[in-house]
Design an enzyme around this catalytic site. Sequence first.
Site, PDB file in Angstrom:
ATOM      1  N   TRP A 102      96.270  19.531  99.953  1.00 28.44           N
ATOM      2  CA  TRP A 102      97.384  19.925  99.075  1.00 28.44           C
ATOM      3  C   TRP A 102      98.719  19.705  99.758  1.00 28.44           C
ATOM      4  CZ3 TRP A 102      95.580  19.525  94.607  1.00 28.44           C
ATOM      5  CH2 TRP A 102      94.291  19.971  94.313  1.00 28.44           C
ATOM      6  N   ASP A 172     103.662  27.268  99.613  1.00 29.14           N
ATOM      7  CA  ASP A 172     102.637  27.175  98.556  1.00 29.14           C
ATOM      8  C   ASP A 172     101.660  28.319  98.792  1.00 29.14           C
ATOM      9  OD1 ASP A 172     100.466  26.652  96.954  1.00 29.14           O
ATOM     10  OD2 ASP A 172     100.157  24.590  97.636  1.00 29.14           O
ATOM     11  N   LYS A 196      93.731  31.244  90.482  1.00 25.20           N
ATOM     12  CA  LYS A 196      92.872  31.807  91.527  1.00 25.20           C
ATOM     13  C   LYS A 196      93.003  33.329  91.538  1.00 25.20           C
ATOM     14  CE  LYS A 196      93.917  27.518  93.765  1.00 25.20           C
ATOM     15  NZ  LYS A 196      92.735  26.752  93.434  1.00 25.20           N
TER      16      LYS A 196
HETATM   17  C1  LIG Z   1      96.872  25.517  97.827  1.00 19.28           C
HETATM   18  C2  LIG Z   1      96.919  24.713  96.565  1.00 19.28           C
HETATM   19  N1  LIG Z   1      98.054  24.104  96.191  1.00 19.28           N
HETATM   20  C3  LIG Z   1      98.146  23.372  95.070  1.00 19.28           C
HETATM   21  C4  LIG Z   1      97.047  23.189  94.254  1.00 19.28           C
HETATM   22  C5  LIG Z   1      97.181  22.336  93.028  1.00 19.28           C
HETATM   23  O1  LIG Z   1      97.212  23.137  91.919  1.00 19.28           O
HETATM   24  P1  LIG Z   1      97.063  22.575  90.413  1.00 19.28           P
HETATM   25  O2  LIG Z   1      95.661  22.118  90.240  1.00 19.28           O
HETATM   26  O3  LIG Z   1      97.426  23.781  89.616  1.00 19.28           O
HETATM   27  O4  LIG Z   1      98.054  21.477  90.256  1.00 19.28           O
HETATM   28  C6  LIG Z   1      95.842  23.816  94.574  1.00 19.28           C
HETATM   29  C7  LIG Z   1      94.660  23.678  93.690  1.00 19.28           C
HETATM   30  O5  LIG Z   1      93.588  24.142  93.940  1.00 19.28           O
HETATM   31  C8  LIG Z   1      95.776  24.584  95.757  1.00 19.28           C
HETATM   32  O6  LIG Z   1      94.623  25.173  96.122  1.00 19.28           O
END
Ligand SMILES: Cc1ncc(COP(=O)(O)O)c(C=O)c1O
Length: 360
Positions: A102, A172, A196
Amino acid sequence: MKRVYNFSAGPSMLPLEVLEKAQKEFVSYGDTGMSVMEMSHRSKDYEKIINKAEADLRELMEIPDNYKVLFLQGGGSTQFAMIPLNLMNKNNKADYVNTGQWAKKAIEEASRYGKVNVVASSEDKTFSYIPKLDKSKFDPEADYFYITLNNTIYGTRYTELPDTGNVPLVGDMSSSILSEKIDITKFGLLYAGAQKNLGPAGVTIVIIREDLLGNAMDFTPTMLKYDIHAKNGSMYNTPPTYSIYFAGLVFEWVKEQGGVAALQKKNEEKAKILYDFLDSSELFKGTVVKEDRSLMNVPFVLPTEELNAKFISEAKEHGLVNLKGHRTVGGMRASIYNAMPCEGVVALVEFMKKFEAENK
Ligand SMILES: Cc1ncc(COP(=O)(O)O)c(C=O)c1O
């Protein structure tokens, strides 16, 4: 049908009490005679719902008045672009720490808009640790400094925040929001997708310090400007009304549990049960260095692919589902977010013990 213990990384388990409350209110909310899904987002009834959700989140996370709370769409992934578009506005550069997939996606996206300085990375060991940060590598002229507080795929988390001085820290928190106490004042911006710890997918929460608003790059699409959403109370366009309502119910639930500090204590106890077993087992192994272990996502492996597959399949028969690890780590991953009760973790460990005895 009996509910299972769902160890999915996201969308993931939600508190049963909240699901039942939403079910009760599903067809007719209060005395409105309609579902929340059928309400105008500009109605008085909905205004109360979104205002209460924001007030409860502010109370739970102790968000100071000089921060805006935004309810946006597009998931965490849209933030990978919104952050540089809105914040890379003075020197057109930012510092990033690469702690997994991510973070990497955030780096790739930011690189399209300016210069990204990767201060540190743990890619050399499949992101199984949080890299030590060398302050001499920080760029004092960076527009912001970006970290991923909890790395969902690899099961690592920051236990200490970097000191970035005057450079705004951006975090994040998608997979750890409301799971542990966090000092908002250390951040310029924090964000989390809902699916989550907060509720169903569809809403992304952004907490942003007011002085960072209003300087987006000229070509930023209107919908991707934080200040547009801030000025319009997250109502510039139709927000994800049901997801916000549901997140509001989760906030009420967190308050009933005693707040974030109480949940953190519970999360530490749950994680300890699993990590203690992994440390004592001769068959199962955790994949993360001890000091950086996540409280939310616990990856582990067995000695062979055959045993991994057998474990996942037999666990499912015991009502322990979605334990397959991410393809880049292999093995298993147990996601034990706020809504996973302690009994779920105990049931998993009991099953792991039984599996070990049968497969030694
Ligand atoms: C730490 C983290 N950041 C960003 C994301 C991306 O999120 P999205 O699928 O809502 O775009 C995730 C998805 O699991 C994640 O675990």
